[in-house]
Design an enzyme around this catalytic site. Sequence first.
Site, mmCIF file in Angstrom:
data_model
loop_
_atom_site.group_PDB
_atom_site.id
_atom_site.type_symbol
_atom_site.label_atom_id
_atom_site.label_comp_id
_atom_site.label_asym_id
_atom_site.label_seq_id
_atom_site.Cartn_x
_atom_site.Cartn_y
_atom_site.Cartn_z
ATOM 1 C CD GLU A 437 -1.506 2.421 1.332
ATOM 2 O OE1 GLU A 437 -0.879 2.944 0.610
ATOM 3 O OE2 GLU A 437 -1.707 2.678 2.877
ATOM 4 C CD GLU A 446 1.697 8.288 0.414
ATOM 5 O OE1 GLU A 446 1.936 7.146 0.507
ATOM 6 O OE2 GLU A 446 0.566 9.269 0.909
#
Length: 704
Positions: A437, A446
Amino acid sequence: MPLVVGCNPPTPLGQHGNTDDVLNKARADSLTFVLISLTQHQQQTPHGLMHLPRRDLAALSSSEWSNSIVGVLSPSAFSSENLSLGSSATVRSEVEWAMHMGIPAVVFPAVPNNAPNFSRLLHSTALLVSGSGTSIWLDVNFEPTEACYGSVQGILSSCDNASTIGLNLRFPEQESNSINKTLVHLNRFFGLPVKGVTLPTSLFLTNKKGYPTLSKKMQVVIEWIMKRGGDKIRWVIEGEQKHVPAEDNSQNNTSGYLNYLQYLFHLRSRSDVTEVLDCEEARAEASYLDYLQAPLQPLADNLEFGTYETFERDPVKYRNYESAVLLAIRDGVNLQKWGGSTNNNVVNLMVVGAGRGPLVRASLNAVKRYNATCLSSDLHPLTPRMLAVEKNPSAVIFLHSLVALEPGWAEVVRVISSDMRDAVVGEEEKADIVVSELLGSFGDNELSPECLDGAEKSGLMKPDAVSIPTNYISFIAPLSSAKLHQEAKAQAYSATDGAHGPMGQPFGFLRAMETPYVVRSHAAAQTHIEKECFTYVHPNPDLNDPTKCNSRFVRVEFEADEKYGMGNGSGYGLYNKQEAELAAAAGEGEGGEGAGAGITIHGLTGSFDSLLYRSETENLEEHISIAPQTFSVGMFSWFPLFFPLRDPVFLGPGCKAGVNIWRLGNGKKIWYEWSVDITKIIDGSLVSSTPVHNPNGRSYQVGL
Ligand SMILES: C[S@@+](CC[C@H](N)C(=O)[O-])C[C@H]1O[C@@H](n2cnc3c(N)ncnc32)[C@H](O)[C@@H]1O
């Protein structure tokens, strides 16, 4: 205090220096504030012009003036004569007095015909009050029409969308006969800085007992405002007290507005409102509403203990991951990779970017759940082997502790303290199922693509390994939000480096407006259904194709329509189909404005949907999403990403907004660039365009 209600009686109050009386009466009825006239009475004396004495100045404390009074400017200050001078000495002196008294808001009347001079006066007053505790409420005689919104948005943009100007929506005495149209236009207004809502007493009907009540249609409208505006809206009851039942008339020491207030409280306490405003989630979010945050950079920076702890409270994310791992395990059995009748009962799991281990736990739980189903069948239970890869040394200490302390972990979990792009594992340790994740609010921001590609290249995965997530798609939509635009502008004055404190180098306007922010958008309207931007798939089918890379460009277009994105709310939360249907009905049957009524776009809202896993052998899949169309209800780990526009653009009737967005990189950093153009649908001719924001990542980038 869930609802803040004040009153504005028909005769201007306070001008005889009796504000204390007025306030005491209002308080006796539990009203929070009163509107008073700012007119200062003077008289000619032998020594010149003198102010008449006012008792209330000393009778009320400064905290009462600053918490319970809203000032109304004298109507005479807005005569065309005064306005044509481009300024008004009366407005200035009244506003200066309000600032001196700490009065939190002064009311400007609704826009008159002499709009340019009015705008100039409004703008100069907005600048005058900036930095003080006083702001301006601009009265808007709300009508569900194109003209009403157009004039307000025009005036706000001529005042450079000053953050000191808020709107006070004054409802007409007669309700509109189209509730749908009213809601659709209100939705559009909620992209502008709505601060107050004024309800005239004549809008209220009288029930059998003589008490005020609203028509069913108006109840829907007021509840909609309560749900959308939350408890930040200031309510004003205005006009003659028409509905006081006979027995209450004797009470001269009260304002007479108690029954109206009670009625509003009654609407506020209805379950459809409390479900939205008083739930756990709303309470947790309250301090984040419209609060801009720098997006996390978990690759370049190391996350803090508390940040991990906050993630781990999410009730939906880990549940969905666990179900996705279970689907992948069952697929492996059905496809005879492991378990079942094969000789292989070992499944190699790997969590890359393990943090404090919640996905390790979720993955092991999935194996346990699978093994539990084996008890009642002749299937063999599986033996998991788990590698937890993490590059944050402090999180690694946590992981080692878990391995030592959690029952059963020491036998199956090995922690690798490394960047996944450089990690080395033995042949027999390579992953069957890689779980990660590494997602940001805009999916790839990210740097999940670069990290997972790196992990694949370092040979952490078997050739037939599966990845959870399987893919993630970023979404973009225009956002109308004067508030978020103002907040982005305000970042210009913050220090570039938080460590330098408020006296550090300012961020600067250009940088502030070329930076995307994570924000729980609230005073905002997402004007269209979001559209897909960038898709990344893992394992990456293009990993070894030298012609392919992770840079992307997309252009998506949004046509002006008369629904103004009704159903998308403020850009956060599940799309509301019912509302969208109302809007559709307003467009077709109830006097919609025709194709393409206009709206101001202040920026773009970015979100994502990730397919965690789609089963190959069962008709099942698991997602996590913050895109309104597929929003994972109850999940709170991500707020949307707001890309501001340096100057807002107006998407006018018959036009479309083209949104161009790039994801670019240079081996050291990744960044986004974005621009918006408005063109006429009929011939594609250009109406306006913004510059490309953040060229070469000059203002914002994410470190690799
Ligand atoms: C968003 S957090 C998720 C943490 C945890 N899996 C969870 O769900 O709560 C991402 C984690 O990945 C780690 N990370 C990011 N990039 C990494 C990389 N290239 N190699 C190893 N770990 C990485 C970060 O340090 C952080 O702990």
